[in-house]
Motif scaffolding. Structure first.
Motif, PDB file in Angstrom:
ATOM      1  N   TRP A  35      62.905  39.906   2.408  1.00 18.89           N
ATOM      2  CA  TRP A  35      61.796  40.819   2.179  1.00 18.89           C
ATOM      3  C   TRP A  35      62.262  42.267   2.332  1.00 18.89           C
ATOM      4  O   TRP A  35      63.126  42.570   3.172  1.00 18.89           O
ATOM      5  CB  TRP A  35      60.664  40.569   3.179  1.00 18.89           C
ATOM      6  N   LEU A  36      61.694  43.151   1.524  1.00 22.05           N
ATOM      7  CA  LEU A  36      61.860  44.586   1.739  1.00 22.05           C
ATOM      8  C   LEU A  36      60.940  45.025   2.869  1.00 22.05           C
ATOM      9  O   LEU A  36      59.867  44.443   3.073  1.00 22.05           O
ATOM     10  CB  LEU A  36      61.498  45.362   0.467  1.00 22.05           C
ATOM     11  N   VAL A  37      61.348  46.064   3.583  1.00 23.07           N
ATOM     12  CA  VAL A  37      60.561  46.560   4.711  1.00 23.07           C
ATOM     13  C   VAL A  37      60.021  47.946   4.384  1.00 23.07           C
ATOM     14  O   VAL A  37      60.767  48.823   3.944  1.00 23.07           O
ATOM     15  CB  VAL A  37      61.412  46.631   5.998  1.00 23.07           C
ATOM     16  N   THR A  38      58.724  48.142   4.584  1.00 23.65           N
ATOM     17  CA  THR A  38      58.084  49.430   4.353  1.00 23.65           C
ATOM     18  C   THR A  38      57.333  49.860   5.613  1.00 23.65           C
ATOM     19  O   THR A  38      57.161  49.083   6.542  1.00 23.65           O
ATOM     20  CB  THR A  38      57.080  49.365   3.183  1.00 23.65           C
ATOM     21  N   LYS A  39      56.891  51.104   5.593  1.00 23.96           N
ATOM     22  CA  LYS A  39      56.020  51.601   6.654  1.00 23.96           C
ATOM     23  C   LYS A  39      54.611  51.744   6.097  1.00 23.96           C
ATOM     24  O   LYS A  39      54.415  52.322   5.035  1.00 23.96           O
ATOM     25  CB  LYS A  39      56.499  52.969   7.153  1.00 23.96           C
ATOM     26  N   ASP A  40      53.631  51.196   6.818  1.00 20.56           N
ATOM     27  CA  ASP A  40      52.255  51.370   6.364  1.00 20.56           C
ATOM     28  C   ASP A  40      51.714  52.725   6.812  1.00 20.56           C
ATOM     29  O   ASP A  40      52.452  53.556   7.356  1.00 20.56           O
ATOM     30  CB  ASP A  40      51.363  50.221   6.853  1.00 20.56           C
ATOM     31  N   GLN A  41      50.435  52.949   6.591  1.00 15.57           N
ATOM     32  CA  GLN A  41      49.829  54.253   6.892  1.00 15.57           C
ATOM     33  C   GLN A  41      49.848  54.581   8.380  1.00 15.57           C
ATOM     34  O   GLN A  41      49.706  55.749   8.769  1.00 15.57           O
ATOM     35  CB  GLN A  41      48.385  54.311   6.362  1.00 15.57           C
ATOM     36  N   ASN A  42      50.051  53.563   9.212  1.00 11.50           N
ATOM     37  CA  ASN A  42      50.117  53.774  10.665  1.00 11.50           C
ATOM     38  C   ASN A  42      51.553  53.816  11.180  1.00 11.50           C
ATOM     39  O   ASN A  42      51.781  53.867  12.394  1.00 11.50           O
ATOM     40  CB  ASN A  42      49.347  52.673  11.390  1.00 11.50           C
ATOM     41  N   GLY A  43      52.521  53.764  10.255  1.00 16.81           N
ATOM     42  CA  GLY A  43      53.922  53.784  10.650  1.00 16.81           C
ATOM     43  C   GLY A  43      54.449  52.442  11.091  1.00 16.81           C
ATOM     44  O   GLY A  43      55.583  52.342  11.586  1.00 16.81           O
ATOM     45  N   GLN A  44      53.672  51.385  10.908  1.00 15.97           N
ATOM     46  CA  GLN A  44      54.074  50.047  11.323  1.00 15.97           C
ATOM     47  C   GLN A  44      54.882  49.373  10.219  1.00 15.97           C
ATOM     48  O   GLN A  44      54.598  49.533   9.035  1.00 15.97           O
ATOM     49  CB  GLN A  44      52.843  49.206  11.652  1.00 15.97           C
TER      50      GLN A  44
ATOM     51  N   GLU B 158      56.562  54.274   2.364  1.00 16.79           N
ATOM     52  CA  GLU B 158      57.972  54.620   2.508  1.00 16.79           C
ATOM     53  C   GLU B 158      58.806  53.398   2.882  1.00 16.79           C
ATOM     54  O   GLU B 158      58.437  52.610   3.748  1.00 16.79           O
ATOM     55  CB  GLU B 158      58.137  55.705   3.582  1.00 16.79           C
ATOM     56  N   LEU B 159      59.948  53.261   2.210  1.00 11.77           N
ATOM     57  CA  LEU B 159      60.854  52.162   2.523  1.00 11.77           C
ATOM     58  C   LEU B 159      61.587  52.434   3.830  1.00 11.77           C
ATOM     59  O   LEU B 159      61.959  53.566   4.127  1.00 11.77           O
ATOM     60  CB  LEU B 159      61.877  51.989   1.397  1.00 11.77           C
ATOM     61  N   VAL B 160      61.797  51.377   4.598  1.00  9.40           N
ATOM     62  CA  VAL B 160      62.557  51.482   5.843  1.00  9.40           C
ATOM     63  C   VAL B 160      64.033  51.242   5.522  1.00  9.40           C
ATOM     64  O   VAL B 160      64.384  50.307   4.802  1.00  9.40           O
ATOM     65  CB  VAL B 160      62.066  50.456   6.884  1.00  9.40           C
ATOM     66  N   LEU B 161      64.895  52.091   6.060  1.00 12.96           N
ATOM     67  CA  LEU B 161      66.330  51.985   5.836  1.00 12.96           C
ATOM     68  C   LEU B 161      67.005  51.417   7.070  1.00 12.96           C
ATOM     69  O   LEU B 161      66.608  51.698   8.203  1.00 12.96           O
ATOM     70  CB  LEU B 161      66.917  53.357   5.505  1.00 12.96           C
ATOM     71  N   ASN B 162      68.048  50.614   6.823  1.00 11.64           N
ATOM     72  CA  ASN B 162      68.848  50.108   7.940  1.00 11.64           C
ATOM     73  C   ASN B 162      69.849  51.160   8.401  1.00 11.64           C
ATOM     74  O   ASN B 162      70.160  51.265   9.581  1.00 11.64           O
ATOM     75  CB  ASN B 162      69.596  48.840   7.512  1.00 11.64           C
ATOM     76  N   GLU B 163      70.329  51.945   7.446  1.00 11.86           N
ATOM     77  CA  GLU B 163      71.261  53.031   7.754  1.00 11.86           C
ATOM     78  C   GLU B 163      70.867  54.259   6.939  1.00 11.86           C
ATOM     79  O   GLU B 163      70.526  54.164   5.766  1.00 11.86           O
ATOM     80  CB  GLU B 163      72.700  52.642   7.415  1.00 11.86           C
ATOM     81  N   GLY B 164      70.943  55.424   7.571  1.00  4.88           N
ATOM     82  CA  GLY B 164      70.690  56.670   6.859  1.00  4.88           C
ATOM     83  C   GLY B 164      69.239  57.101   6.929  1.00  4.88           C
ATOM     84  O   GLY B 164      68.332  56.303   7.162  1.00  4.88           O
ATOM     85  N   ASN B 165      69.022  58.358   6.762  1.00  5.28           N
ATOM     86  CA  ASN B 165      67.684  58.950   6.685  1.00  5.28           C
ATOM     87  C   ASN B 165      67.750  59.995   5.587  1.00  5.28           C
ATOM     88  O   ASN B 165      68.082  61.149   5.821  1.00  5.28           O
ATOM     89  CB  ASN B 165      67.278  59.571   8.016  1.00  5.28           C
TER      90      ASN B 165
END
Length: 242
Positions: free
Chosen positions: A78-87, A110-117
């Motif tokens: 699964w891809l990981v994202t952040k919802d409106q609450n940052g979860q 917003e997509l969550v990254l394993n490395e990098g910002n």
């Protein structure tokens, strides 16, 4: 008589809830990565009906797009994202876009990254490798220079541990009770770029279920109507005898 009306009314309400889910499935036939939803009812110790939802996690058809920021997640990942609450939340929708802040997003999450910002400048070419590595592509005269700028976070989670919220994203049931639970990145998961996974909704089956539910609802309404008529006739007979 009152029990028959009560049971028929409850059955009609359950049918309406099923119809709402079927309608939502049909409305999302063209939604990338959408997973078909079903529901069933169980009766608890207090004789109350509890609505339980479950999902069809089988893959939809794969669509070749030739767009570098489109992808599918393989190996039950699964891809990981952040919802409106940052979860953290999970999705199979791999249609990635870049927002005005230079962030990678899916459906404005917003997509969550394993490395990098990263903050991606306008007009930069990107490609995503099978392990989720994001590379920036630059042309320098006759050379093409590729540089790694980030890595997507990819997770693996049991289907039984997933629950979907109204925003269309999936969540870890355990995390809802324990906010400290964060799933780690899984290095074994692979993605395939320039491809999207279509919705797995079966339109024919859902249409048949909708028709069946509509008939069931009509039957329940007819039972209620017959009970009302019987009560009215009984009252009339009672008044005549008095």
């Amino acid at each position: 008589m009152e029990k028959a009306i009560h049971e028929s009314m409850n059955a009609a309400l359950r049918t309406l809830e099923k119809q709402a889910i079927i309608a939502n499935n049909l409305a999302n036939i063209s939604t990338i990565g959408f997973k078909e939803e079903f529901n069933y009812f169980i009766r608890n110790k207090n004789s109350q009906d509890i609505n339980k939802k479950y999902y069809n996690f089988s893959s939809g058809n794969f669509i070749q797009t030739e767009r570098k920021l489109d992808l599918i997640v393989q190996d039950n990942g699964w891809l990981v994202t952040k919802d409106q609450n940052g979860q953290e939340a999970y999705t199979k929708n791999g249609h990635i876009t870049i927002n005005e802040n230079g962030k990678l997003t899916i459906q404005n999450h917003e997509l969550v990254l394993n490395e990098g910002n990263i903050k991606i400048p306008h007009g930069i070419d990107l490609k995503i490798l099978p392990d989720g590595t994001i590379k920036q592509i630059q042309k320098n005269r006759d050379k093409i220079i590729e540089s790694q700028i980030a890595t997507l976070k990819l997770v693996r989670i049991s289907n039984n541990s997933l629950i979907k919220k109204e925003n269309g994203l999936f969540y870890n049931k355990k995390k809802l009770f324990n906010k400290k639970i964060i799933l780690p990145h899984d290095n074994s998961i692979r993605i395939k770029s320039e491809t999207l996974e279509a919705s797995n909704v079966n339109p024919t089956k859902n249409m048949i279920d909708m028709i069946s539910n509509a008939r069931q609802f009509e039957m329940n309404m007819k039972i209620i109507s017959i009970c009302d008529q019987n009560i009215e006739r009984a009252n009339q007979l009672f008044n005549i005898n008095n």
